[in-house]
Write a protein that holds these residues in place. Structure first.
Motif, PDB file in Angstrom:
ATOM      1  N   TYR A   1      14.969  48.677  25.255  1.00 26.13           N
ATOM      2  CA  TYR A   1      13.977  49.702  24.967  1.00 26.13           C
ATOM      3  C   TYR A   1      14.393  50.427  23.699  1.00 26.13           C
ATOM      4  CZ  TYR A   1      12.322  48.651  29.605  1.00 26.13           C
ATOM      5  OH  TYR A   1      11.837  47.991  30.695  1.00 26.13           O
ATOM      6  N   LYS A   2      13.485  50.490  22.739  1.00 26.30           N
ATOM      7  CA  LYS A   2      13.776  51.120  21.453  1.00 26.30           C
ATOM      8  C   LYS A   2      13.187  52.521  21.453  1.00 26.30           C
ATOM      9  CE  LYS A   2      13.585  50.413  16.461  1.00 26.30           C
ATOM     10  NZ  LYS A   2      15.043  50.693  16.325  1.00 26.30           N
ATOM     11  N   LEU A   3      14.051  53.520  21.374  1.00 26.79           N
ATOM     12  CA  LEU A   3      13.641  54.917  21.311  1.00 26.79           C
ATOM     13  C   LEU A   3      14.141  55.468  19.975  1.00 26.79           C
ATOM     14  CD1 LEU A   3      13.662  54.200  24.402  1.00 26.79           C
ATOM     15  CD2 LEU A   3      14.219  56.597  24.818  1.00 26.79           C
ATOM     16  N   GLY A   4      13.247  55.559  19.014  1.00 24.04           N
ATOM     17  CA  GLY A   4      13.671  55.921  17.674  1.00 24.04           C
ATOM     18  C   GLY A   4      14.664  54.896  17.160  1.00 24.04           C
ATOM     19  N   SER A   5      15.823  55.374  16.712  1.00 23.38           N
ATOM     20  CA  SER A   5      16.862  54.471  16.206  1.00 23.38           C
ATOM     21  C   SER A   5      17.827  54.010  17.293  1.00 23.38           C
ATOM     22  CB  SER A   5      17.645  55.178  15.080  1.00 23.38           C
ATOM     23  OG  SER A   5      16.795  55.505  14.008  1.00 23.38           O
ATOM     24  N   PHE A   6      17.565  54.401  18.545  1.00 27.95           N
ATOM     25  CA  PHE A   6      18.424  54.040  19.665  1.00 27.95           C
ATOM     26  C   PHE A   6      17.838  52.844  20.413  1.00 27.95           C
ATOM     27  CE2 PHE A   6      19.064  58.521  18.873  1.00 27.95           C
ATOM     28  CZ  PHE A   6      20.415  58.732  19.057  1.00 27.95           C
ATOM     29  N   ASN A   7      18.688  51.875  20.761  1.00 30.51           N
ATOM     30  CA  ASN A   7      18.298  50.771  21.636  1.00 30.51           C
ATOM     31  C   ASN A   7      19.017  50.928  22.972  1.00 30.51           C
ATOM     32  OD1 ASN A   7      16.567  49.269  19.874  1.00 30.51           O
ATOM     33  ND2 ASN A   7      18.384  48.681  18.718  1.00 30.51           N
TER      34      ASN A   7
ATOM     35  N   LYS B   1      22.789  51.684  22.065  1.00 27.30           N
ATOM     36  CA  LYS B   1      23.213  51.139  20.775  1.00 27.30           C
ATOM     37  C   LYS B   1      22.533  51.892  19.629  1.00 27.30           C
ATOM     38  CE  LYS B   1      24.101  46.543  22.671  1.00 27.30           C
ATOM     39  NZ  LYS B   1      24.001  45.077  22.476  1.00 27.30           N
ATOM     40  N   HIS B   2      23.319  52.186  18.610  1.00 26.80           N
ATOM     41  CA  HIS B   2      22.825  52.877  17.419  1.00 26.80           C
ATOM     42  C   HIS B   2      23.751  52.522  16.273  1.00 26.80           C
ATOM     43  CE1 HIS B   2      21.879  56.122  14.608  1.00 26.80           C
ATOM     44  NE2 HIS B   2      20.807  56.417  15.326  1.00 26.80           N
TER      45      HIS B   2
ATOM     46  N   MET C   1      27.153  60.420  14.241  1.00 26.90           N
ATOM     47  CA  MET C   1      26.565  60.748  15.527  1.00 26.90           C
ATOM     48  C   MET C   1      27.291  61.940  16.137  1.00 26.90           C
ATOM     49  SD  MET C   1      24.168  59.863  17.744  1.00 26.90           S
ATOM     50  CE  MET C   1      23.771  58.199  17.184  1.00 26.90           C
ATOM     51  N   LYS C   2      26.516  62.836  16.718  1.00 29.60           N
ATOM     52  CA  LYS C   2      27.077  63.993  17.407  1.00 29.60           C
ATOM     53  C   LYS C   2      26.727  63.901  18.890  1.00 29.60           C
ATOM     54  CE  LYS C   2      26.672  67.947  15.390  1.00 29.60           C
ATOM     55  NZ  LYS C   2      26.072  69.199  14.829  1.00 29.60           N
ATOM     56  N   LEU C   3      27.718  64.089  19.752  1.00 28.86           N
ATOM     57  CA  LEU C   3      27.490  64.140  21.194  1.00 28.86           C
ATOM     58  C   LEU C   3      27.677  65.577  21.657  1.00 28.86           C
ATOM     59  CD1 LEU C   3      27.163  63.023  24.095  1.00 28.86           C
ATOM     60  CD2 LEU C   3      29.624  62.548  24.074  1.00 28.86           C
ATOM     61  N   HIS C   4      26.638  66.146  22.249  1.00 25.81           N
ATOM     62  CA  HIS C   4      26.723  67.495  22.803  1.00 25.81           C
ATOM     63  C   HIS C   4      26.550  67.428  24.310  1.00 25.81           C
ATOM     64  CE1 HIS C   4      26.501  71.821  23.121  1.00 25.81           C
ATOM     65  NE2 HIS C   4      25.362  71.711  23.793  1.00 25.81           N
TER      66      HIS C   4
ATOM     67  N   LEU D   1      23.356  65.140  24.955  1.00 25.76           N
ATOM     68  CA  LEU D   1      22.487  64.957  23.790  1.00 25.76           C
ATOM     69  C   LEU D   1      23.210  64.139  22.732  1.00 25.76           C
ATOM     70  CD1 LEU D   1      21.150  68.618  23.339  1.00 25.76           C
ATOM     71  CD2 LEU D   1      20.223  66.812  24.808  1.00 25.76           C
ATOM     72  N   PHE D   2      22.592  63.038  22.311  1.00 28.34           N
ATOM     73  CA  PHE D   2      23.091  62.231  21.203  1.00 28.34           C
ATOM     74  C   PHE D   2      22.186  62.508  20.000  1.00 28.34           C
ATOM     75  CE2 PHE D   2      24.574  60.089  24.961  1.00 28.34           C
ATOM     76  CZ  PHE D   2      25.793  59.515  24.612  1.00 28.34           C
ATOM     77  N   THR D   3      22.759  63.023  18.920  1.00 23.75           N
ATOM     78  CA  THR D   3      21.972  63.360  17.733  1.00 23.75           C
ATOM     79  C   THR D   3      22.553  62.654  16.520  1.00 23.75           C
ATOM     80  OG1 THR D   3      21.416  65.534  18.656  1.00 23.75           O
ATOM     81  CG2 THR D   3      21.088  65.225  16.288  1.00 23.75           C
ATOM     82  N   ASP D   4      21.709  61.865  15.846  1.00 23.35           N
ATOM     83  CA  ASP D   4      22.209  61.110  14.692  1.00 23.35           C
ATOM     84  C   ASP D   4      22.086  61.924  13.406  1.00 23.35           C
ATOM     85  OD1 ASP D   4      19.565  60.901  13.786  1.00 23.35           O
ATOM     86  OD2 ASP D   4      19.342  58.805  14.377  1.00 23.35           O
ATOM     87  N   ASN D   5      22.502  61.338  12.298  1.00 25.06           N
ATOM     88  CA  ASN D   5      22.531  62.056  11.030  1.00 25.06           C
ATOM     89  C   ASN D   5      21.141  62.373  10.484  1.00 25.06           C
ATOM     90  OD1 ASN D   5      25.331  62.135  10.932  1.00 25.06           O
ATOM     91  ND2 ASN D   5      25.503  60.195   9.831  1.00 25.06           N
ATOM     92  N   LYS D   6      20.124  61.694  11.009  1.00 24.90           N
ATOM     93  CA  LYS D   6      18.742  62.006  10.609  1.00 24.90           C
ATOM     94  C   LYS D   6      18.149  63.123  11.465  1.00 24.90           C
ATOM     95  CE  LYS D   6      17.420  57.834  11.367  1.00 24.90           C
ATOM     96  NZ  LYS D   6      16.577  56.606  11.514  1.00 24.90           N
ATOM     97  N   GLY D   7      18.872  63.505  12.520  1.00 21.98           N
ATOM     98  CA  GLY D   7      18.387  64.556  13.408  1.00 21.98           C
ATOM     99  C   GLY D   7      17.699  64.059  14.656  1.00 21.98           C
ATOM    100  N   GLU D   8      17.540  62.719  14.796  1.00 24.45           N
ATOM    101  CA  GLU D   8      16.931  62.187  16.017  1.00 24.45           C
ATOM    102  C   GLU D   8      17.858  62.414  17.206  1.00 24.45           C
ATOM    103  OE1 GLU D   8      14.053  58.540  14.493  1.00 24.45           O
ATOM    104  OE2 GLU D   8      15.879  58.081  15.609  1.00 24.45           O
TER     105      GLU D   8
END
Length: 244
Positions: A99-105, A124-125, A1-4, A16-23
């Motif tokens: 609330y589920k937003l993509g891979s984020f809860n 949560k991710h 996970m990347k936090l910008h 911005l929270f960006t995971d390894n899939k780019g979400e």
């Protein structure tokens, strides 16, 4: 996970929270939406949504352009009413629901600020575990089990505000009745089980009523954890459930 961190102060807040899939999950939309697009290299395809804690401009000023760009915005009904316009991409959140937003809860919870129905978030991710996002509140009613990362407000210190705002009772009261001091930040962190926490990020420091270097040291001493002060443009590449 990347936090910008796009920005983190009274001029505007956006993370911005960006995971390894780019979400990417956008947390707060308090800057011009153009800055968010630039940070995303003008690719909004993988944005799973935007969550907003409350209606003040430094947390939502870009929301109108965000929904026009096709991004779903999640906030409490009170916060959405505070936006003062209607859009089909607004999604009212009930505190305590998932609330589920993509891979984020996402779970919203009560905070204490000078607006209608503000909230904080548990995010949560699988890559970063459970992250606490807590800003613009006098204190927190809850402690949270199983935290792995924390973004928390440390807006001012009691000593600094007593010195700098001694002659301005109105502004002093406005700050202490709507924001979290570094002293309360430390108490809040110590009320939680921090054993599995990898990162503590201090957000929304006041430009005039804080001292980033001192705040960082105080919280490191109190928690024995890695502490980072949020600054515009900063990226934490390893914002994960495990430190390595």
């Amino acid at each position: 996970m990347k936090l910008h961190i796009i920005n983190s102060n009274s001029d505007g807040n956006c993370y911005l929270f960006t995971d390894n899939k780019g979400e990417t999950l956008i947390v707060e939309c308090g800057v011009r939406f153009e800055r968010i697009k630039q940070a995303l290299k003008f690719n909004l395809e993988n944005v799973v949504g935007c969550i907003i804690t409350h209606e003040h401009g430094d947390h939502c000023k870009g929301v109108k352009d965000a929904v026009k760009a096709g991004i779903d915005v999640y906030a409490t009904a009170g916060t959405i009413a505070g936006f003062r316009f209607i859009h089909h991409r607004f999604n009212p959140m009930t505190k305590g629901s998932i609330y589920k937003l993509g891979s984020f809860n996402i779970i919203a919870f009560d905070t204490h600020h000078d607006v209608n129905e503000p909230c904080g978030f548990l995010i949560k991710h699988e890559e970063m575990g459970t992250t606490l996002f807590l800003t613009d509140t006098i204190y927190c009613d809850y402690s949270f089990p199983g935290l792995n990362n924390v973004l928390i407000e440390a807006n001012y210190s009691q000593d600094i505000i007593a010195e700098k705002l001694a002659g301005n009772r109105f502004l002093r009261n406005r700050v202490i009745q709507s924001h979290m001091s570094v002293e309360t930040c430390i108490e809040t962190l110590k009320a939680n089980d921090l054993r599995a926490v990898n990162n503590i990020v201090l957000i929304h420091l006041s430009d005039r009523n804080s001292d980033a270097k001192i705040f960082k040291q105080r919280i490191e001493d109190a928690t024995l954890k890695t502490v980072t002060v949020a600054t515009a443009g900063l990226t934490i590449d390893n914002f994960n459930i495990h430190p390595f």
